[in-house]
Motif scaffolding. Sequence first.
Motif, short mmCIF file in Angstrom:
data_model
loop_
_atom_site.label_atom_id
_atom_site.label_comp_id
_atom_site.label_asym_id
_atom_site.label_seq_id
_atom_site.Cartn_x
_atom_site.Cartn_y
_atom_site.Cartn_z
N ASN A 30 73.85 43.52 -73.84
CA ASN A 30 72.42 43.82 -73.89
C ASN A 30 72.18 45.31 -73.65
O ASN A 30 71.35 45.93 -74.30
CB ASN A 30 71.66 43.03 -72.82
CG ASN A 30 71.53 41.56 -73.19
OD1 ASN A 30 71.65 41.20 -74.35
ND2 ASN A 30 71.30 40.73 -72.20
N ASN A 31 72.89 45.83 -72.66
CA ASN A 31 72.77 47.25 -72.37
C ASN A 31 74.03 47.73 -71.66
O ASN A 31 74.86 46.92 -71.23
CB ASN A 31 71.52 47.55 -71.53
CG ASN A 31 71.56 46.91 -70.15
OD1 ASN A 31 72.39 47.24 -69.32
ND2 ASN A 31 70.63 45.98 -69.91
N ASP A 92 75.93 45.00 -69.27
CA ASP A 92 75.15 43.78 -69.11
C ASP A 92 75.45 42.93 -70.33
O ASP A 92 75.04 43.23 -71.43
CB ASP A 92 73.66 44.15 -69.03
CG ASP A 92 72.75 42.95 -68.96
OD1 ASP A 92 73.19 41.82 -69.29
OD2 ASP A 92 71.58 43.12 -68.60
N LEU A 98 76.49 42.84 -63.87
CA LEU A 98 77.10 43.98 -64.53
C LEU A 98 78.62 43.84 -64.41
O LEU A 98 79.13 43.47 -63.35
CB LEU A 98 76.66 45.29 -63.90
CG LEU A 98 75.21 45.71 -64.14
CD1 LEU A 98 74.92 47.01 -63.39
CD2 LEU A 98 74.92 45.86 -65.62
N TYR B 33 71.36 41.24 -56.68
CA TYR B 33 72.76 41.04 -57.04
C TYR B 33 73.64 41.46 -55.86
O TYR B 33 73.32 42.41 -55.15
CB TYR B 33 73.16 41.91 -58.24
CG TYR B 33 72.20 41.88 -59.40
CD1 TYR B 33 71.02 42.62 -59.38
CD2 TYR B 33 72.48 41.13 -60.54
CE1 TYR B 33 70.14 42.62 -60.45
CE2 TYR B 33 71.61 41.12 -61.62
CZ TYR B 33 70.44 41.86 -61.56
OH TYR B 33 69.57 41.85 -62.63
N TYR B 35 77.69 42.61 -54.98
CA TYR B 35 78.96 43.06 -55.52
C TYR B 35 79.91 43.38 -54.37
O TYR B 35 79.48 43.80 -53.29
CB TYR B 35 78.80 44.33 -56.36
CG TYR B 35 78.01 44.14 -57.63
CD1 TYR B 35 76.62 44.18 -57.62
CD2 TYR B 35 78.64 43.91 -58.85
CE1 TYR B 35 75.89 44.01 -58.79
CE2 TYR B 35 77.92 43.74 -60.03
CZ TYR B 35 76.54 43.79 -59.98
OH TYR B 35 75.82 43.62 -61.14
N PHE B 45 81.30 41.60 -59.39
CA PHE B 45 80.09 40.81 -59.20
C PHE B 45 80.40 39.55 -58.39
O PHE B 45 81.38 38.84 -58.66
CB PHE B 45 79.51 40.44 -60.57
CG PHE B 45 78.40 39.45 -60.52
CD1 PHE B 45 78.60 38.13 -60.85
CD2 PHE B 45 77.12 39.84 -60.12
CE1 PHE B 45 77.56 37.20 -60.83
CE2 PHE B 45 76.08 38.92 -60.09
CZ PHE B 45 76.30 37.61 -60.43
N SER B 98 68.40 42.25 -66.98
CA SER B 98 68.67 43.23 -68.05
C SER B 98 67.85 44.51 -67.92
O SER B 98 67.58 45.18 -68.90
CB SER B 98 68.46 42.61 -69.44
OG SER B 98 69.46 41.65 -69.69
N GLN B 101 69.87 48.31 -62.61
CA GLN B 101 70.16 47.79 -61.29
C GLN B 101 70.32 48.98 -60.34
O GLN B 101 71.10 49.89 -60.61
CB GLN B 101 71.45 46.96 -61.31
CG GLN B 101 71.30 45.67 -62.09
CD GLN B 101 72.49 44.74 -61.95
OE1 GLN B 101 73.25 44.82 -60.98
NE2 GLN B 101 72.66 43.85 -62.91
N PHE B 103 71.36 50.24 -56.66
CA PHE B 103 72.25 49.80 -55.61
C PHE B 103 71.84 50.34 -54.24
O PHE B 103 71.35 51.46 -54.13
CB PHE B 103 73.69 50.24 -55.92
CG PHE B 103 74.37 49.38 -56.94
CD1 PHE B 103 73.99 49.41 -58.27
CD2 PHE B 103 75.39 48.51 -56.57
CE1 PHE B 103 74.60 48.61 -59.22
CE2 PHE B 103 76.01 47.70 -57.51
CZ PHE B 103 75.62 47.75 -58.83
#
Lengths: 110, 112
Positions: A30-31, A92, A98, B33, B35, B45, B98, B101, B103
């Motif tokens: 997607n990216n 992604d 990620l 998320y 990690y 992840f 999407s 992100q 951190f």
Amino acid sequence: SQQGEEDPQALSIQEGENATMNCSYKTSINNLQWYRQNSGRGLVHLILIRSNEREKHSGRLRVTLDTSKKSSSLLITASRAADTASYFCATDQGAQKLVFGQGTRLTINP
Amino acid sequence: AAGVIQSPRHLIKEKRETATLKCYPIPRHDTVYWYQQGPGQDPQFLISFYEKMQSDKGSIPDRFSAQQFSDYHSELNMSSLELGDSALYFCASSPGPSYEQYFGPGTRLTVT
């Protein structure tokens, strides 16, 4: 690595020169996002490029994306000592996560 | 601008102990998320949450669990800690799937 490869693994250049890092990946995305990380510190978001984009700029950063070759490059122009860090690309792939590459350790020599 | 907040920043535990890591996302970010980054490794992840529901799961051991609360903060619970759990644990947030992100500074966990 799930992601693929980053190339080179380490890069050392003189201040003022340009630095180019490459990233390859294995699946559709997607990216793709680029991050900087100083040793043992947090990940700083640099730039996001979507799968329908080919090039993106942000200050001294230029990112390209070639989805046919499943590759991306990050160019840092007029490098500075403060650019010394590890640089990661991350894709992604449609799931909510990620997938990171192994990173390029960039050293800028004064 | 507000950033992702993680606490504690450093944590030292002994084998077989438990640990709880906390993450406070950027305001109005509904996706969190987690990690894990081992020494010299790229971030891996673990798990993600969108609107308080688990949305994806990665290489998270069964000894670990996580949740996202009504105020969108998240906690990662780690039990029966092993030496190999020593790592940097990052939380990231985004305004939705999407998107970029962002951190947090990470929690450095050392298991002795």
